[in-house]
Enzyme design. Structure first.
Site, short mmCIF file in Angstrom:
data_model
loop_
_atom_site.label_atom_id
_atom_site.label_comp_id
_atom_site.label_asym_id
_atom_site.label_seq_id
_atom_site.Cartn_x
_atom_site.Cartn_y
_atom_site.Cartn_z
N ASN A 112 54.35 52.04 0.27
CA ASN A 112 53.56 50.82 0.22
C ASN A 112 52.16 51.04 -0.33
O ASN A 112 51.50 50.09 -0.76
CB ASN A 112 53.46 50.20 1.60
CG ASN A 112 52.81 51.12 2.61
OD1 ASN A 112 53.29 52.24 2.84
ND2 ASN A 112 51.71 50.70 3.21
N GLN B 282 59.02 47.11 0.64
CA GLN B 282 58.24 47.05 -0.59
C GLN B 282 59.10 47.02 -1.85
O GLN B 282 58.61 46.67 -2.92
CB GLN B 282 57.28 48.25 -0.66
CG GLN B 282 56.08 48.15 0.26
CD GLN B 282 55.15 47.00 -0.11
OE1 GLN B 282 55.16 46.48 -1.22
NE2 GLN B 282 54.33 46.59 0.84
N SER C 39 61.65 42.24 4.63
CA SER C 39 60.65 41.31 5.16
C SER C 39 60.47 40.13 4.22
O SER C 39 60.45 40.29 2.99
CB SER C 39 59.31 42.03 5.35
OG SER C 39 58.32 41.13 5.82
N GLY C 40 60.31 38.93 4.81
CA GLY C 40 60.19 37.72 4.01
C GLY C 40 58.87 37.54 3.29
O GLY C 40 58.82 37.09 2.14
N HIS C 41 57.78 37.89 3.96
CA HIS C 41 56.48 37.54 3.36
C HIS C 41 56.08 38.44 2.21
O HIS C 41 55.07 38.21 1.56
CB HIS C 41 55.37 37.49 4.43
CG HIS C 41 54.89 38.82 4.91
ND1 HIS C 41 53.70 39.38 4.49
CD2 HIS C 41 55.42 39.69 5.78
CE1 HIS C 41 53.53 40.54 5.09
NE2 HIS C 41 54.56 40.75 5.88
N CYS D 5 48.28 46.80 7.25
CA CYS D 5 48.33 47.04 8.70
C CYS D 5 47.26 48.02 9.15
O CYS D 5 46.96 48.14 10.34
CB CYS D 5 49.71 47.59 9.09
SG CYS D 5 51.05 46.45 8.73
#
Length: 381
Positions: free
Chosen positions: A149, A178, A198-200, A324
């Protein structure tokens, strides 16, 4: 506005927002309810599960809807650890993982598990041979990212999966957050037992995601209750979230197919890499052959947050490392693992593209970052 922080999150697609709103308004019943309204919602959720399975090339029964990457990684890693601890407490990962893998492994050490944090090469990758050499009789899991990432390095997932086929008692978990929609990944017959999405990150909504769980993989559930999601994730299902995730998944897959023809991400990547390589005082951290949507570089001697704030004033948005941990202004553990100096690993900047970005945005970005670097260098003289 120029938004180059797509690896942190993407702007939701209007069709995704519309699908979420429509389902929330019209399919509000609990899918576990036995009345007709509940039945309608259950059918909708079942259809979304089938569509997700078709889009990533797996069977419907292997799809577990989640709230995103962190939950998916925790569910996979802790689920394997707790379910299979009777036959082994050894887990293999790398030194360059996302916090949701790295910190999850650290937490398991407190429960008596032993983690091998494999060193990575300068490009952030490990070899399949080194993975195999790390396997012990008590190894139960190998877990790692497909695409890093921070710097965009791509692990040899298929090669590692083929090695792990020879070790059927060792499960293989891949964090594909990613790479989804940008870097191909085949879940069929590649030795992957668990995979997180992951959706976002694909123009979907925050709080949506998916965990692929192979038929042969058994997990200890982290959430107990109503036994939803095949008993792996109890709790009333977020049906609107699941439907909106599938909509985002379908749209990003369509974009990926178009990308094969016009190579928009590669065009943006190569253009920016060429420009950055010609700037004095910049060290590029992303490896050759990495993911086209991520470029990471350092400006030693200048704090990254200073450059980020300067660009923000021009409505240009980039980041430092994982969102994060971006508020932690210490060294990047990924760059440290890749052997970078403290000066380089503490001054990193990340540009991350989406299919919506344009070449002219790269031109403007290069012009403004040149100004910013020159300005701060003069201040430091």
């Amino acid at each position: 506005m120029i938004y180059f922080d797509n690896s942190a999150t993407t702007k939701p697609h209007p069709e995704v927002i519309e699908s979420f709103a429509k389902v929330s308004a019209n399919y509000f019943a609990n899918s576990s309810s036995i009345h007709p309204l509940g039945g309608q919602v259950e059918k909708l959720l079942d259809a979304a599960r089938q569509q997700a399975a078709d889009l990533i090339g797996v069977s419907k029964e292997t799809i577990i809807f989640t709230s995103g990457g962190t939950e998916g990684n925790n569910t996979a890693i802790k689920g394997v650890a707790l379910e299979h601890q009777s036959r082994g407490k050894h887990i293999i990962t790398t030194q360059a993982e996302h916090p949701s893998i790295h910190d999850t492994c650290r937490s398991l050490e407190k429960l008596g598990f032993e983690i091998t944090y494999m060193p990575v090469a300068e490009d952030g990758t490990v070899s399949a041979a080194d993975v195999e050499n790390s396997i012990r009789k008590d190894t139960i899991l190998v877990t790692m990212m497909q695409v890093n990432n921070e710097i965009g390095s791509i692990q040899p997932i298929e090669e590692i999966g083929n090695v792990l086929k020879k070790h059927p008692k060792v499960l293989f978990h891949v964090d594909a957050v990613q790479g989804l929609g940008k870097v191909p990944l085949n879940l069929s017959d590649t030795g992957i037992d668990l995979c997180t999405f992951s959706g976002h990150k694909i123009h979907g909504l925050k709080g949506t995601g998916l965990l692929y769980v192979n038929h042969t993989a058994k997990l200890y559930p982290l959430l107990h209750g109503g036994s939803q999601e095949s008993g792996i994730r109890s709790g009333t299902e977020n049906v609107a979230g699941a439907v909106s995730f599938v909509k985002a998944l379908r749209l990003i897959k369509e974009k990926q197919d178009i990308q094969k023809k016009d190579n928009i991400l590669k065009t943006l990547h190569d253009k920016l890499m060429k420009e950055l390589s010609q700037l004095e005082g910049i060290e590029i951290n992303s490896p050759a052959g990495g993911a086209n949507h991520i470029i990471h570089f350092s400006v030693p001697g200048i704090k990254p947050e200073v450059i980020i704030h300067s660009l923000s004033q021009k409505e240009i948005y980039i980041s430092t490392k994982s969102a994060c941990s971006s508020r932690d202004l210490t060294e990047s553990h990924v760059l440290v693992a890749c052997g970078k100096t403290k000066e380089v690993s503490s001054s990193g900047l990340r540009v991350s593209f989406s299919y919506e970005n344009k070449e002219e945005e790269v031109d403007i970005f290069v012009k403004e970052i040149k100004k910013a670097i020159q300005q701060f260098k003069e201040v430091l003289r």
